[in-house]
Design an enzyme around this catalytic site. Structure first.
Site, PDB file in Angstrom:
ATOM      1  N   SER A  16       0.798  -1.233   0.000  1.00 46.82           N
ATOM      2  CA  SER A  16       0.000   0.000   0.000  1.00 46.82           C
ATOM      3  C   SER A  16       0.827   1.277   0.000  1.00 46.82           C
ATOM      4  CB  SER A  16      -0.953   0.010   1.206  1.00 46.82           C
ATOM      5  OG  SER A  16      -2.011  -0.886   1.002  1.00 46.82           O
ATOM      6  N   LYS A  48       0.335   3.411  -2.973  1.00 48.54           N
ATOM      7  CA  LYS A  48      -0.807   4.319  -3.083  1.00 48.54           C
ATOM      8  C   LYS A  48      -0.369   5.785  -3.079  1.00 48.54           C
ATOM      9  CE  LYS A  48      -3.831   0.963  -0.797  1.00 48.54           C
ATOM     10  NZ  LYS A  48      -4.516   0.586   0.453  1.00 48.54           N
ATOM     11  N   TYR A  71      -4.267  -2.415 -10.157  1.00 49.97           N
ATOM     12  CA  TYR A  71      -4.072  -2.122  -8.730  1.00 49.97           C
ATOM     13  C   TYR A  71      -3.162  -3.161  -8.078  1.00 49.97           C
ATOM     14  CZ  TYR A  71      -5.291  -2.003  -3.751  1.00 49.97           C
ATOM     15  OH  TYR A  71      -5.241  -1.977  -2.386  1.00 49.97           O
ATOM     16  N   TYR A 122      -4.301   3.839   8.331  1.00 50.05           N
ATOM     17  CA  TYR A 122      -5.652   3.306   8.541  1.00 50.05           C
ATOM     18  C   TYR A 122      -6.160   3.682   9.926  1.00 50.05           C
ATOM     19  CZ  TYR A 122      -3.552   0.757   4.704  1.00 50.05           C
ATOM     20  OH  TYR A 122      -2.873   0.441   3.562  1.00 50.05           O
ATOM     21  N   VAL A 127       1.364  -3.716   4.001  1.00 50.40           N
ATOM     22  CA  VAL A 127       1.340  -4.984   4.726  1.00 50.40           C
ATOM     23  C   VAL A 127       2.557  -5.853   4.432  1.00 50.40           C
ATOM     24  CG1 VAL A 127      -1.157  -5.034   5.015  1.00 50.40           C
ATOM     25  CG2 VAL A 127      -0.122  -6.106   2.994  1.00 50.40           C
TER      26      VAL A 127
END
Length: 317
Positions: free
Chosen positions: A64, A67, A191, A245, A263
């Site tokens: 991630s 992103k 993605y 998050y 992760v």
């Protein structure tokens, strides 16, 4: 700068002795196979010096953290129109939660949760075919890091595709609300390839320089502007409020730097005007963020005073 090398060496030595290392992500085999004993850290200063400790040259799946780079490309492509399709608020939920999409009509809370990043990918596919978008991302991070050896780990991408049922649900749900415009399988495939970027701490810290230095890759001759200073500040603000998050508030409380986790155990953190920092330790805490990576960053800001909430003029440099 010798002091910074000494600080990193001390942090790496402390992390090697830690017994509670978190739990390695096990939902896909390539991530589950990584040793929990790995630890790397890299710091690139505004002056251009590079400082490494531990396994800082070993590539890992950035997941991630990609992103951040996808968001940068999307803002460059469509500007503030992006915010019609994705919000800028903390989610307070897990990175792959579907709960809020029902009440918020398919608009993800922010671009760093999975749903938001899938929308960002869809935006990029409005301008490119999947192969072109993946190639654009790879060229972008290679250019940022000044390193053409960065690759996409195809085994990770395939494993994500085979197991990404919740992401498929998120994408189809947003498609039902009209917030995914392209073919869902193509959006998800792109993605997953973004998430499968493999980078070392050194490469990741070098790639993050533009967020540390007002949108520029370096202050040296030959450096160039990636995005405007205003947009760099706004991406940093989103990293601070949403980059971890439902653990983002605690990260800001303990560390006080904009950051984005993955992760795979990596974290990219930014000390604006001072340094770009990457840390990697595969074991995750309950929120899916690197257990030792967060602790290492906490130790770093304690030693350097780099937290954005510290009076300027702390140690480091």
């Amino acid at each position: 700068m010798d002091n910074l090398d000494h600080i990193l060496a001390g942090i790496a030595a402390e992390m090697r002795g830690m017994e509670n290392r978190g739990k390695v992500a096990d939902y896909i085999q390539p991530l589950a196979a990584v040793s929990p004993h790995k630890f790397g850290m890299a710091v690139v200063t505004a002056g251009g010096s590079v400082h490494l400790a531990g396994d800082a040259e070993e590539a890992f799946s950035i997941q991630s953290i990609s992103k951040v780079f996808a968001l940068t490309l999307a803002i460059g492509a469509v500007g503030d129109q992006l915010w019609r399709r994705v919000g800028r608020e903390p989610s307070g939920s897990a990175f792959n939660s579907i709960v809020q999409l029902e009440s918020e009509h398919g608009i993800p809370r922010n671009p760093f949760i999975n749903a938001g990043a899938i929308v960002v990918t869809d935006v990029l596919l409005g301008h490119h075919q999947p192969r072109e978008a993946i190639g654009q991302m790879l060229r972008f991070v290679r250019e940022l890091a000044g390193d053409d050896t960065i690759t996409v780990d195809e085994a990770v991408a395939r494993a994500e595709q085979d197991t990404g049922f919740r992401n498929k649900a998120l994408a189809n749900y947003m498609r039902a609300f009209g917030n995914i415009h392209g073919d869902v399988e193509q959006v998800l495939g792109t993605y997953f390839h973004f998430c499968a970027l493999a980078m070392s701490c050194r490469q990741l810290a070098l790639a993050g320089r533009y967020l540390m230095d007002g949108g520029r890759t370096t202050r040296e001759k030959g450096g160039h502007r990636v995005i405007t200073d205003r947009r760099a500040r706004r991406i940093n603000a989103l990293m601070m409020s949403c980059g971890h998050y439902d653990n983002s508030g605690d990260f800001a409380y303990r560390i006080g730097l904009p950051g984005k986790s993955g992760v795979g155990g990596g974290i990219l953190a930014v000390a604006p005007g001072i340094a770009s920092i990457a840390v990697w330790s595969p074991g995750l805490n309950a929120s899916g963020n690197s257990q030792l990576g967060q602790l290492a960053l906490e130790r770093l800001v304690q030693h350097t005073g780099w937290s954005v909430f510290e009076p300027r003029g702390g140690a480091g440099g």
